[in-house]
Design a protein around this motif. Sequence first.
Motif, PDB file in Angstrom:
ATOM      1  N   THR A  22      25.852  -3.244   6.285  1.00 45.03           N
ATOM      2  CA  THR A  22      27.155  -3.431   6.806  1.00 45.03           C
ATOM      3  C   THR A  22      28.240  -2.094   6.160  1.00 45.03           C
ATOM      4  O   THR A  22      28.198  -1.831   5.085  1.00 45.03           O
ATOM      5  CB  THR A  22      27.978  -4.658   6.068  1.00 45.03           C
ATOM      6  OG1 THR A  22      27.124  -5.926   6.699  1.00 45.03           O
ATOM      7  CG2 THR A  22      29.317  -4.798   6.646  1.00 45.03           C
ATOM      8  N   LEU A  62      34.410  -4.526  15.346  1.00 44.76           N
ATOM      9  CA  LEU A  62      33.042  -4.580  14.882  1.00 44.76           C
ATOM     10  C   LEU A  62      31.946  -3.761  15.958  1.00 44.76           C
ATOM     11  O   LEU A  62      31.997  -4.116  16.831  1.00 44.76           O
ATOM     12  CB  LEU A  62      32.378  -5.818  14.622  1.00 44.76           C
ATOM     13  CG  LEU A  62      31.051  -5.968  14.165  1.00 44.76           C
ATOM     14  CD1 LEU A  62      30.520  -5.415  12.982  1.00 44.76           C
ATOM     15  CD2 LEU A  62      30.600  -7.564  14.197  1.00 44.76           C
ATOM     16  N   GLN A 121      26.165  -2.764  10.779  1.00 46.71           N
ATOM     17  CA  GLN A 121      27.338  -3.555  11.384  1.00 46.71           C
ATOM     18  C   GLN A 121      28.488  -2.660  10.750  1.00 46.71           C
ATOM     19  O   GLN A 121      28.508  -2.443   9.534  1.00 46.71           O
ATOM     20  CB  GLN A 121      27.469  -5.042  10.797  1.00 46.71           C
ATOM     21  CG  GLN A 121      26.347  -5.704  11.449  1.00 46.71           C
ATOM     22  CD  GLN A 121      26.709  -7.204  10.856  1.00 46.71           C
ATOM     23  OE1 GLN A 121      27.102  -8.056  11.609  1.00 46.71           O
ATOM     24  NE2 GLN A 121      26.499  -7.459   9.696  1.00 46.71           N
ATOM     25  N   PHE A 158      32.144  -2.247  10.482  1.00 46.12           N
ATOM     26  CA  PHE A 158      33.504  -2.740  10.636  1.00 46.12           C
ATOM     27  C   PHE A 158      34.463  -1.782  10.642  1.00 46.12           C
ATOM     28  O   PHE A 158      34.558  -0.948   9.563  1.00 46.12           O
ATOM     29  CB  PHE A 158      33.870  -3.928   9.470  1.00 46.12           C
ATOM     30  CG  PHE A 158      32.893  -5.055   9.591  1.00 46.12           C
ATOM     31  CD1 PHE A 158      33.375  -6.175  10.356  1.00 46.12           C
ATOM     32  CD2 PHE A 158      31.575  -5.309   9.149  1.00 46.12           C
ATOM     33  CE1 PHE A 158      32.686  -7.358  10.438  1.00 46.12           C
ATOM     34  CE2 PHE A 158      31.019  -6.300   9.162  1.00 46.12           C
ATOM     35  CZ  PHE A 158      31.516  -7.538   9.747  1.00 46.12           C
TER      36      PHE A 158
END
Length: 797
Positions: free
Chosen positions: A461, A530, A552, A554
């Motif tokens: 992430t 995202l 991912q 963000f």
Amino acid sequence: MVSSLRRGREVGRLLFLLLLLASWEEGSGQLHYSVPEEAKHGTFVGRIAQDLGLELAELVPRLFRVASKDHGDLLEVNLQNGILFVNSRIDREALCGRRVECILHLEVIVDRPLQVFYVEVEVTDINDNPPVFPMTIKTIRFHESKLLDSGFPLEGASDADIGVNALLSYKLSTSEFFFLDIQTNDELSQSLSLVLKKPLDREETAGVNLLLVAMDGGKPELTGTVQLHIKVLDVNDNEPVFEQSVYKVKVVENTAIGTLVLKLNASDADEGSNSEIVYSFSSDVSSTIEMKFKIDPNSGEIRTHGHLDYEESKHYEIQVIAYDNGSPSMSGHCKILVKLVDTNDNTPEISITSLSLPIREDASQGTVIALIRVSDQDSGANGQVTCSLTPHVPFKLVSTYKNRYSLVLDSALDRENISSYQVVVTARDGGSPALWATASVSVEVSDVNDHAPAFAQPEYTVFVKENNAPGCHIFTVSARDADAQENARVSYALVERRVGERALSSYVSVHAESGQVFALQPLDHEELELLRFQVSARDAGVPPLGSNVTLQVFVLDENDNAPALLPAGAGALGGARGELVSRSVGAGHVVAKVRAVDADSGYNAWLSYELAPGAGGARSPFRVGLYTGEISTTRGLDEADAARQRLLVLVKDHGEPALTATATLLLSLVESGQAPQAAPSRVAVAGAAAAALVDVNVYLIVAICAVSSLLVLTLLLYSALRCWAPGRGAASVEAKPPVVCASAVGSWSSSQQRRQRVCSGEGPPKADLMAFSPSVPDCRDGEQHPEVADSFKKVSL
């Protein structure tokens, strides 16, 4: 006169000699005569003048004469009749010794003219010499202990004659004790031995006298004799005797020098000095025996004298002689067999050959890696060697022949787990205590491409602020390949897919070697919250192996949107608007409401309302709700309040720096009778609406608590599903949640009502709820609230 005559004669003789030398080689013919030795004076030899063809009358005038270089007087010529005769005794043995031919060379010389003739006269042998012994009496000493058939050599007689005259034969006078043994070597050589045929006893026969006669072969035969006096001696007739003829002894190798091997004890039946025994090694023992052992001549003790090594020689054979001190000395013999006993004094030896290294990690079981040979110089159990390997290695030893082994693969290899093995081969013998030796083999495991690149996590992430610079580095992926060299060289690439209407590669890129991920263009949180995609890692092996990791990204919001007032058609005040307020309303009465929204999110979209300083005067009877935007009275209105109230409402978000917007509100104070008919109803409606809003907020609080509990449960399930199926993609579209806040009166209001696109490339949109954490305190008028953006939580619905 006399001296002159003498001189004349000497000159004549000199001339004669010169003429003789000059004509020495001249002559006419050669004669050969023979005459026996010992012929009497005047014995006829030959008619030399006649045989030479000379006239008898010429002999004297021509000075006929016979000359001999060495023996001129032995033969003479009668000048009257020309006969050669014996002038003096001829002894062939004196002239020629034992030569087969004995010839006298004569030179016959005549003058006027000078002539020289050569004549050979052979002297033939006659049996005129008897056999002769070196001595006439010979004393022989025979021990009484002499064994039968013992011989004593005798020197034979000699005969000066030759041929048959010198051919001798012997005979011994009759004796009961001895006989003569004759061994013929050749025609003229014989060996004589006096052989004992009956034992002697000095006490019965002290001596024996014998006559030895030698006879030649002449006619008549001549003889020679010698008196043999045999003296029988009473001597040391008992020799030392050992208890055993052969002794067998075992000696441990490496025994200390000086260790007793054996003590000999020979006995002698004689007395006195004849029984005193001296021990010694036989004269024909090898030098090795003398180096390894020594014997005490008096005690007979045999001790070690050098280092004994079983591997050098397993046994020794020693000949020992025991002499007594008799005269003559007698001796006894024995043999000692020394057998060495092996000790475990040699460590095993290990030889490693034919190494097949390195070995591939995918090699099959049974693959031969090395050939091993062990040996031990000891014998028996001391030389029996067993081999073993270091424990916990994937190899084993397979016996192929005597003391020969193969080091083979016994289980599967994994270079990534263990890239090399230090295999120690231990060879241990069967001795007590056992000896051992070790040899080390370094086995390198070569790599095969059996591992794909692996990321530390299946998913990462990444948080990136919006409005980033084009080409900025946002993250670095790194995959580790457990293989080596080319099999571990990893390259990275995007797994291409579409993000909405655009390709993923228009948003991000990956450096093939470093794994750095770059954002190719500025990202807008309001457009894309995202971005979910995959990066592949592939090695350079043959065939190549690869794996993927999910990122991912963000996009974090920045405060780049100012608050926006809702238009008046939405029931809010925008710009400047007038409102009629009855002077009869009491404190806390809501007279108007300002509504605004912010395109940002989180703190950046959290709006607060306040009256601008000086708006309505210091004693303004109105206030604005900090988070609701409701304009309400702070007290009852009176006559002192101005009929027209101008309020400036400042709307501000919580970004850094904060962005603001302003709304102007014009309030007209009227008497209750002047207010429009609809005003009471509006107020009533507003009051009813406020009451209804309070009831709704109570339910909303309960719903939020329930959703928070559901959030915790969902996160747990989500984590479990991620661990079970890490490769599953996330939702491609998420709804931006409404942000709510508790008001001063316990009510809630939404700061934003629009929906946003959240893309990961695929999948339908989903709605999210964003709420404050239950730990966030209520928002009250006049109180400073903490930062709460990090307390937001998302729950996929």
